[in-house]
Enzyme design. Sequence first.
Site, PDB file in Angstrom:
ATOM      1  N   LYS A  76       0.422  -1.564   0.086  1.00 37.25           N
ATOM      2  CA  LYS A  76      -0.327   0.258   0.006  1.00 37.25           C
ATOM      3  C   LYS A  76       1.048   0.924  -0.085  1.00 37.25           C
ATOM      4  O   LYS A  76       0.216   2.742  -0.588  1.00 37.25           O
ATOM      5  CB  LYS A  76      -0.723  -0.182   0.658  1.00 37.25           C
ATOM      6  CG  LYS A  76      -1.760  -1.119   0.777  1.00 37.25           C
ATOM      7  CD  LYS A  76      -3.190  -1.819  -0.055  1.00 37.25           C
ATOM      8  CE  LYS A  76      -3.273  -3.329   0.182  1.00 37.25           C
ATOM      9  NZ  LYS A  76      -4.346  -3.735  -0.604  1.00 37.25           N
ATOM     10  N   TYR A 290     -12.996 -13.997   3.539  1.00 39.84           N
ATOM     11  CA  TYR A 290     -11.640 -13.073   3.613  1.00 39.84           C
ATOM     12  C   TYR A 290     -11.183 -13.171   5.010  1.00 39.84           C
ATOM     13  O   TYR A 290     -11.815 -13.161   5.844  1.00 39.84           O
ATOM     14  CB  TYR A 290     -12.275 -11.904   3.300  1.00 39.84           C
ATOM     15  CG  TYR A 290     -10.911 -10.921   3.133  1.00 39.84           C
ATOM     16  CD1 TYR A 290     -10.413 -10.228   2.615  1.00 39.84           C
ATOM     17  CD2 TYR A 290     -11.217  -9.797   4.647  1.00 39.84           C
ATOM     18  CE1 TYR A 290      -9.670  -9.482   1.586  1.00 39.84           C
ATOM     19  CE2 TYR A 290      -9.967  -9.017   4.535  1.00 39.84           C
ATOM     20  CZ  TYR A 290      -8.988  -8.557   3.935  1.00 39.84           C
ATOM     21  OH  TYR A 290      -7.897  -7.594   3.929  1.00 39.84           O
ATOM     22  N   TYR A 316      -3.590 -12.378   3.199  1.00 43.94           N
ATOM     23  CA  TYR A 316      -3.625 -11.525   1.537  1.00 43.94           C
ATOM     24  C   TYR A 316      -2.191 -12.529   1.333  1.00 43.94           C
ATOM     25  O   TYR A 316      -2.367 -13.939   0.563  1.00 43.94           O
ATOM     26  CB  TYR A 316      -3.708 -10.287   1.670  1.00 43.94           C
ATOM     27  CG  TYR A 316      -3.550  -9.907   0.618  1.00 43.94           C
ATOM     28  CD1 TYR A 316      -1.989  -8.749   0.163  1.00 43.94           C
ATOM     29  CD2 TYR A 316      -4.433  -9.232  -0.210  1.00 43.94           C
ATOM     30  CE1 TYR A 316      -2.369  -8.596  -1.162  1.00 43.94           C
ATOM     31  CE2 TYR A 316      -4.699  -8.248  -1.325  1.00 43.94           C
ATOM     32  CZ  TYR A 316      -4.095  -8.174  -1.312  1.00 43.94           C
ATOM     33  OH  TYR A 316      -4.168  -7.614  -3.133  1.00 43.94           O
TER      34      TYR A 316
END
Length: 364
Positions: A76, A290, A316
Amino acid sequence: MSEDTVMTQPAEAQSPEMTKGLCKELSIVLAKFPRVRLGHLPTPLEPMDRLSEMLGGPRIWVKRDDCTGLSSGGNKTRKLEYLMADAQAQGADTIITQGATQSNHARQTAAAAAKLGMACHILLEDRTGFNDPNYILNGNVLMDRLHGATVSKRGDGTDMNAEMDAVAEKLKSDGHKPYVVPGGGSNPIGALGYVNCARELSEQAVDLGLKIDALVHATGSSGTQAGLVTGLAAVQSDIHLLGIGVRAPQEKQEQMVWDLAQRTAAKLGTGLEIDRDMVRANCDYVGPGYGLPTEGMKMAVRLLAETEGLLFDPVYSGKGLDGLIDLVRKGHFGDMENIVFLHTGGSAALFGYPETFDLPGYTN
């Protein structure tokens, strides 16, 4: 992707000189967008030879975007270089963003805001139902608070964009100038960070004399993959890009990526077109949902920790790694020789899942 699919090595690559020239052109295009330097770039590109030998397939490399530097690193940071510059250009004094409880994006956004002297409000959506104190208070959540962000929780299924807009309106009424960063930093501005990463990786490969046949990574909110798709198209790369989904079904994931890639290409303003077949996602490794652990993820994270000394996160990158390992074992990469796995960081989330890995205790 069906189980009998085998990726074959591209027939012929463009010359190093052509790649360098196209990368330079892309750098010129990207230079017109505001950017604040937050990351340690370029990140390393390293071989994982113990893993490669163990799997008996192509040589596997890792692009170390866990080393971007901002608050323990992660993908990010690249997006935030463009998003935070846009916030500054708009005179913002407060950043608002959202994510799941153990959001790597939230941590890096809080750190970027702290570095640039802005307030930060983080909204965390409970997508797992976990109530373990380590999960709700440790890991990324601890770091959010250490960076000075205010943190509030929302229930699963909440319209998080509407919630951020409501917070923004309240802040405006109090005299602040908020800037809303979408979940994952995934909009055309944020995706520019991974357009730039595609250029960076292409140049590194030329400098190393390395022919990269495939690039594999975890894909979630779509910004990383959309940026890579756009960047690789801009430099006319024949690298086979594959996202390993961590949340959505394949059709939805690919549609999100393609939509954002098209908008990102349009933002570049060069007339670049993105073909639908450039977007590929394998969503067979999501598991029950998730942020919910899978056996494959647990084995992959432990395997890389024990063979390469690298830490991957359980939400992730760990699931992306599980997909890569399984596909290599199944022969999906055919006669390809070099595969790069993009390490998107996130090891801080491991501290939110301490009981997941069934590790032994002390020995005498």
